[in-house]
Design a protein around this motif. Structure first.
Motif, PDB file in Angstrom:
ATOM      1  N   ARG A 150       0.886  -1.221   0.071  1.00  0.00           N
ATOM      2  CA  ARG A 150      -0.037  -0.004   0.088  1.00  0.00           C
ATOM      3  C   ARG A 150       0.631   1.345   0.082  1.00  0.00           C
ATOM      4  O   ARG A 150       0.639   2.051  -0.862  1.00  0.00           O
ATOM      5  N   MET A 151       1.588   1.372   0.989  1.00  0.00           N
ATOM      6  CA  MET A 151       2.413   2.698   1.031  1.00  0.00           C
ATOM      7  C   MET A 151       3.353   2.927  -0.035  1.00  0.00           C
ATOM      8  O   MET A 151       3.676   4.013  -0.635  1.00  0.00           O
ATOM      9  N   LYS A 152       3.841   1.610  -0.466  1.00  0.00           N
ATOM     10  CA  LYS A 152       5.004   1.957  -1.749  1.00  0.00           C
ATOM     11  C   LYS A 152       4.110   2.205  -3.025  1.00  0.00           C
ATOM     12  O   LYS A 152       4.402   3.077  -3.887  1.00  0.00           O
ATOM     13  N   PHE A 153       2.726   1.652  -3.124  1.00  0.00           N
ATOM     14  CA  PHE A 153       1.746   2.237  -4.091  1.00  0.00           C
ATOM     15  C   PHE A 153       1.644   3.498  -4.347  1.00  0.00           C
ATOM     16  O   PHE A 153       1.621   4.392  -5.169  1.00  0.00           O
ATOM     17  N   PHE A 154       1.289   4.204  -3.015  1.00  0.00           N
ATOM     18  CA  PHE A 154       0.800   5.643  -2.882  1.00  0.00           C
ATOM     19  C   PHE A 154       1.981   6.528  -3.191  1.00  0.00           C
ATOM     20  O   PHE A 154       2.067   7.497  -3.530  1.00  0.00           O
ATOM     21  N   ARG A 155       3.343   6.058  -2.598  1.00  0.00           N
ATOM     22  CA  ARG A 155       4.635   6.673  -2.893  1.00  0.00           C
ATOM     23  C   ARG A 155       4.905   6.837  -4.462  1.00  0.00           C
ATOM     24  O   ARG A 155       5.340   7.869  -4.814  1.00  0.00           O
TER      25      ARG A 155
ATOM     26  N   GLY B 271       4.162   9.952  -6.110  1.00  0.00           N
ATOM     27  CA  GLY B 271       5.240  11.258  -5.991  1.00  0.00           C
ATOM     28  C   GLY B 271       4.740  12.100  -4.577  1.00  0.00           C
ATOM     29  O   GLY B 271       4.965  13.000  -4.227  1.00  0.00           O
ATOM     30  N   TYR B 272       3.745  11.500  -3.823  1.00  0.00           N
ATOM     31  CA  TYR B 272       3.083  12.028  -2.780  1.00  0.00           C
ATOM     32  C   TYR B 272       3.829  11.999  -1.573  1.00  0.00           C
ATOM     33  O   TYR B 272       4.868  11.019  -1.457  1.00  0.00           O
ATOM     34  N   SER B 273       4.044  12.970  -0.758  1.00  0.00           N
ATOM     35  CA  SER B 273       4.518  13.271   0.577  1.00  0.00           C
ATOM     36  C   SER B 273       4.299  11.883   1.379  1.00  0.00           C
ATOM     37  O   SER B 273       3.308  11.339   1.249  1.00  0.00           O
ATOM     38  N   GLU B 274       4.744  11.707   2.473  1.00  0.00           N
ATOM     39  CA  GLU B 274       4.866  10.650   3.381  1.00  0.00           C
ATOM     40  C   GLU B 274       3.575  11.046   4.084  1.00  0.00           C
ATOM     41  O   GLU B 274       2.541  10.080   4.403  1.00  0.00           O
TER      42      GLU B 274
ATOM     43  N   ARG C  71       0.014   8.933   3.963  1.00  0.00           N
ATOM     44  CA  ARG C  71      -0.720   8.423   5.127  1.00  0.00           C
ATOM     45  C   ARG C  71      -2.246   8.796   5.148  1.00  0.00           C
ATOM     46  O   ARG C  71      -3.156   8.138   5.292  1.00  0.00           O
ATOM     47  N   GLU C  72      -2.434  10.054   4.652  1.00  0.00           N
ATOM     48  CA  GLU C  72      -3.807  10.622   4.732  1.00  0.00           C
ATOM     49  C   GLU C  72      -4.572  10.008   3.652  1.00  0.00           C
ATOM     50  O   GLU C  72      -5.973   9.550   3.999  1.00  0.00           O
TER      51      GLU C  72
ATOM     52  N   GLN D  46      -5.667   6.496   5.093  1.00  0.00           N
ATOM     53  CA  GLN D  46      -6.654   6.543   6.030  1.00  0.00           C
ATOM     54  C   GLN D  46      -7.929   6.791   5.174  1.00  0.00           C
ATOM     55  O   GLN D  46      -9.122   6.116   5.523  1.00  0.00           O
ATOM     56  N   ALA D  47      -7.892   7.469   4.159  1.00  0.00           N
ATOM     57  CA  ALA D  47      -9.178   7.808   3.282  1.00  0.00           C
ATOM     58  C   ALA D  47      -9.753   6.663   2.480  1.00  0.00           C
ATOM     59  O   ALA D  47     -10.878   6.770   2.276  1.00  0.00           O
ATOM     60  N   THR D  48      -8.820   5.942   2.266  1.00  0.00           N
ATOM     61  CA  THR D  48      -9.275   4.740   1.520  1.00  0.00           C
ATOM     62  C   THR D  48      -9.012   3.313   1.905  1.00  0.00           C
ATOM     63  O   THR D  48     -10.064   3.146   2.442  1.00  0.00           O
ATOM     64  N   VAL D  49      -7.924   2.807   1.857  1.00  0.00           N
ATOM     65  CA  VAL D  49      -7.910   1.579   2.457  1.00  0.00           C
ATOM     66  C   VAL D  49      -8.157   1.359   3.816  1.00  0.00           C
ATOM     67  O   VAL D  49      -8.889   0.125   4.114  1.00  0.00           O
ATOM     68  N   LEU D  50      -8.231   2.314   4.661  1.00  0.00           N
ATOM     69  CA  LEU D  50      -8.348   2.011   6.066  1.00  0.00           C
ATOM     70  C   LEU D  50      -9.763   2.596   6.416  1.00  0.00           C
ATOM     71  O   LEU D  50     -10.501   2.464   7.514  1.00  0.00           O
ATOM     72  N   SER D  51     -10.419   3.172   5.200  1.00  0.00           N
ATOM     73  CA  SER D  51     -11.872   3.561   5.663  1.00  0.00           C
ATOM     74  C   SER D  51     -12.937   2.280   5.452  1.00  0.00           C
ATOM     75  O   SER D  51     -12.575   1.288   5.124  1.00  0.00           O
ATOM     76  N   ARG D  52     -13.970   2.498   6.148  1.00  0.00           N
ATOM     77  CA  ARG D  52     -14.899   1.570   6.325  1.00  0.00           C
ATOM     78  C   ARG D  52     -15.536   1.342   4.891  1.00  0.00           C
ATOM     79  O   ARG D  52     -16.188   0.064   4.636  1.00  0.00           O
TER      80      ARG D  52
END
Length: 201
Positions: A19-24, A27-30, A34-35, A38-44
């Motif tokens: 997940r984090m490697k995918f978001f990175r 080119g997004y910041s760390e 994380r935001e 939280q808004a997608t994968v960790l969302s209900r």
């Protein structure tokens, strides 16, 4: 009772969560990564992708409604989630090792059609399996009890003769109540060692 069936979760057990490697990779910041997580994968609402009752665009709209400041990023990353899950090189070896003991090997996974479509190759080990249950096919999800009853009924399993391996502790509570042996997969290496001990009993 002697264990005759080993049931694997897939994400985090037979495949690697990237997940984090995918978001990175966007080119997004760390902090932004994380935001977005939280808004997608960790969302209900992410679990509704796995349940596959609600259309994907509607689920994305829910992500956005709860995180309007991230609308551009959410819609961008959800166009193609290739890399959010990646193959594990050890999956086939582990499955074959278990099958060599004479046990049946099944899968039970919260999994979406979108991950199947966008992440080709992750399920390369499926020909080695003896069957299983994907959440998106039965419209049931872990940790809710009905999905565990689904695999029991579909394969005529005795829970006391099954061991279920999952990387999420909450997903082990219902199967324990039903009588399954369970292993919390903190790492595949640890889970394999714990399974070896159980199968040797």
């Amino acid at each position: 009772m002697k264990i005759d069936t080993v049931i694997f979760d897939i994400g985090g057990v037979l495949s690697v969560l990237g997940r984090m490697k995918f978001f990175r990779s966007f080119g997004y910041s760390e902090e932004m990564c994380r935001e977005i997580m939280q808004a997608t994968v960790l969302s209900r609402w992410w679990r509704e992708l796995d349940r596959a009752v609600m259309p994907v665009p509607e689920i994305i709209d829910h992500f956005v409604a709860e995180n309007p400041a991230l609308e551009k990023e959410i819609r961008h990353i959800m166009e193609d989630i290739r890399g959010i899950v990646v193959p594990s090189e050890d999956a086939v070896r582990w499955i074959r090792k278990v099958k060599s003991t004479g046990r049946r090997v099944l899968y039970l996974s919260n999994w979406s059609q979108k991950v199947t479509d966008d992440c080709p190759g992750v399920l390369y080990f499926m020909p080695e399996m003896d069957g299983g249950v994907f959440s998106y096919e039965c419209h049931l999800i872990k940790p809710e009890e009905p999905i565990y009853r689904e695999i029991l009924d579909r394969y005529d399993l005795v829970p006391e003769k099954c061991v279920f391996i999952d990387d999420t502790e909450a997903n082990l509570e219902a199967p324990r109540r039903l009588g399954f042996h369970t292993i919390h997969c903190v790492s595949p290496e640890q889970a394999e060692r714990d399974l070896d001990v159980l199968l040797a009993e």
